[in-house]
Design an enzyme around this catalytic site. Structure first.
Site, mmCIF file in Angstrom:
data_model
loop_
_atom_site.group_PDB
_atom_site.id
_atom_site.type_symbol
_atom_site.label_atom_id
_atom_site.label_comp_id
_atom_site.label_asym_id
_atom_site.label_seq_id
_atom_site.Cartn_x
_atom_site.Cartn_y
_atom_site.Cartn_z
ATOM 1 N N HIS A 1 -12.100 -30.854 3.197
ATOM 2 C CA HIS A 1 -10.912 -31.686 3.172
ATOM 3 C C HIS A 1 -11.090 -33.007 3.921
ATOM 4 O O HIS A 1 -10.555 -34.037 3.514
ATOM 5 C CB HIS A 1 -9.745 -30.898 3.778
ATOM 6 C CG HIS A 1 -8.446 -31.621 3.803
ATOM 7 N ND1 HIS A 1 -7.711 -31.888 2.659
ATOM 8 C CD2 HIS A 1 -7.731 -32.147 4.837
ATOM 9 C CE1 HIS A 1 -6.613 -32.527 2.983
ATOM 10 N NE2 HIS A 1 -6.591 -32.711 4.294
ATOM 11 N N ASP B 1 19.116 -30.781 1.212
ATOM 12 C CA ASP B 1 19.480 -32.010 0.502
ATOM 13 C C ASP B 1 18.458 -33.118 0.720
ATOM 14 O O ASP B 1 18.798 -34.266 1.014
ATOM 15 C CB ASP B 1 20.879 -32.480 0.916
ATOM 16 C CG ASP B 1 21.008 -32.719 2.424
ATOM 17 O OD1 ASP B 1 20.147 -32.232 3.180
ATOM 18 O OD2 ASP B 1 21.982 -33.389 2.835
ATOM 19 N N SER C 1 -5.418 -37.153 2.802
ATOM 20 C CA SER C 1 -4.583 -35.965 2.963
ATOM 21 C C SER C 1 -3.103 -36.325 2.788
ATOM 22 O O SER C 1 -2.710 -36.828 1.729
ATOM 23 C CB SER C 1 -4.862 -35.330 4.326
ATOM 24 O OG SER C 1 -4.223 -34.080 4.448
#
Length: 432
Positions: free
Chosen positions: A408, A355, A143
């Site tokens: 998953h 940023d 993951s």
């Protein structure tokens, strides 16, 4: 001090390493990073290569092994495995409300923003220098751990002999909004599957949602249970055995008493164990940042919350089917979860941050020489298969295996087979 522990078929050693909080200021504040080294009892005296495991998350400590089984069993046939507690988790220097309370919100944000994948990989490089004498090693990422693998391949490919990824190939270029638009669609599909499988789930959930709306229901962790919080159980329905666990929880939520229908104390206790937001605050604070890159020139800005407006089905109304949400972070978490409330100001600062550094270098990945093999789960609710395939085309020397057999967290259920398949693919590629 070296500490050796004996588990079932495993010898375990504890290691601690000092690393800079900020690698731009190496002489500044230091963190402690914990690694658990494990080797099979029969191989404990052999010199074997290292395989470093990067846990999913962000913000979760590495798996705690109990015995030699699953993917660990396959790995220990030929490796010493290093289970890395990523910075901020497990036995490494922790992030939580207690460890941050001495800082101002801006100082907290500056601190927490040092806990991304780029610094996780820098930590790994410090460990490789000290523990492996700078020799290259193998890595495995599950993951979010797969996101770390792609960062490692971008930043320090010379450190790697091979890489394995399970359910975790990120998009290299797409913004958070793109990721969540695709995710909401997959979550709707998982909801449909859930209600198709469990025929009385509609009735159980509607009754529970009505009860929550009309009564103050206090969880074992102190929060007032809300309908929005109930929807968060959906983070589990994309996991192997997750839908079953959610259904059985809901099945016992309300009980009949002499005073009428009441909430079951067992439900109040178990519900809190299904959600990790109180215990793992990095996940809530930093999850959306894993989709932020410098070239986007924008912050996540509560992406999942904003994108949700395009999917009004998730806004529950009495008389309508309740849709569970998935791996989404919402600003109201920091109003409702007790351990997140003190972090509301820092969460707002991080959400607005624009940023961010780039985590991936596409030019480097296009020329990648490290053998990479990956399991892509076609039914994955958390990591979009199409975006994973887009990335696979940008990473040279990457071989993938697409399967619909697993959800998953397939590595937890059938990890021995999955890792064996990936290792076999890597070996065949090396022979060619």
């Amino acid at each position: 001090m070296q500490i050796d522990n004996i588990l079932s078929g495993i010898v375990s050693k504890k290691h601690f390493f000092n690393v800079p909080l900020d690698y731009q200021q190496p002489e500044g504040e230091q963190l402690s990073i914990f690694v658990r080294e494990i080797v099979s009892t029969e191989n404990q005296h052999l010199s074997l290569p290292y395989l470093v495991f990067f846990q999913g998350g962000p913000g979760f400590g590495a798996v705690r092994p109990v015995e030699n089984n699953g993917w660990i069993k396959r790995a220990l046939k030929e490796y010493r495995v290093l289970l890395l507690d990523q910075r901020g988790t497990g036995l490494s220097s922790l992030i939580n409300t207690t460890t941050l309370e001495h800082l101002t919100p801006q100082e907290q944000a500056d601190y927490v923003c040092q806990f991304r994948a780029d610094n996780i990989i820098r930590d790994a490089e410090v460990i490789r220098a000290e523990l492996a004498n700078n020799q290259p090693w193998s890595i495995l990422g599950q993951s979010f751990g797969g996101f770390c693998v792609l960062q490692y391949l971008s930043a320090a490919p010379e450190a790697l002999t091979e890489a394995f990824i399970t359910g975790g190939i990120p998009s290299l270029t797409r913004q958070a909004d793109d990721v969540y638009k695709a995710t909401y669609k997959r979550v709707i599909t998982k909801n449909n599957d859930f209600y198709h499988r469990f025929k009385d789930a509609d009735i159980l959930i509607a009754e529970l949602a009505d009860f929550i709306s009309e009564n103050d229901v206090i969880l074992a962790t102190g929060e007032k249970l809300t309908v929005e919080m109930l929807q968060l159980l959906g983070v589990n329905i994309g996991m192997e055995q997750g839908p079953e666990a959610v259904y059985y929880l809901l099945e016992q939520a309300l009980i009949n008493t002499a005073q009428g229908r009441k909430i079951n104390p067992l439900f109040l206790h178990q519900f809190s164990q299904f959600l990790d937001y109180n215990t793992n605050p990095i996940f809530a604070l930093m999850h959306e940042s894993i989709y932020c890159q410098q070239f986007h020139q924008r912050g996540a800005n509560w992406s999942a919350h904003r994108v949700r407006e395009q999917f009004p089905k998730f806004n529950y109304q009495k008389g309508q089917r309740l849709l569970f949400t998935g791996e989404m972070i919402y600003p109201w978490f920091f109003d409702q979860f007790e351990q997140l409330k003190p972090l509301k100001a820092v969460a707002e600062i991080i959400a607005a941050k624009s940023d961010w550094n780039n985590l991936y270098d596409v030019d480097v990945l296009l020329q990648n020489k490290v053998p990479v093999t990956a399991a892509i789960y076609s039914e994955d609710m958390y990591v979009d298969m199409n975006y994973s395939l887009e990335t696979a085309q940008l990473v040279d020397n990457l071989t993938y295996w697409i399967t619909s057999e697993y959800e998953h967290n397939g590595i937890r259920i059938d990890g021995e087979h999955i890792l064996d398949r990936l290792i076999s693919l890597s070996r065949k590629k090396s022979i060619r």
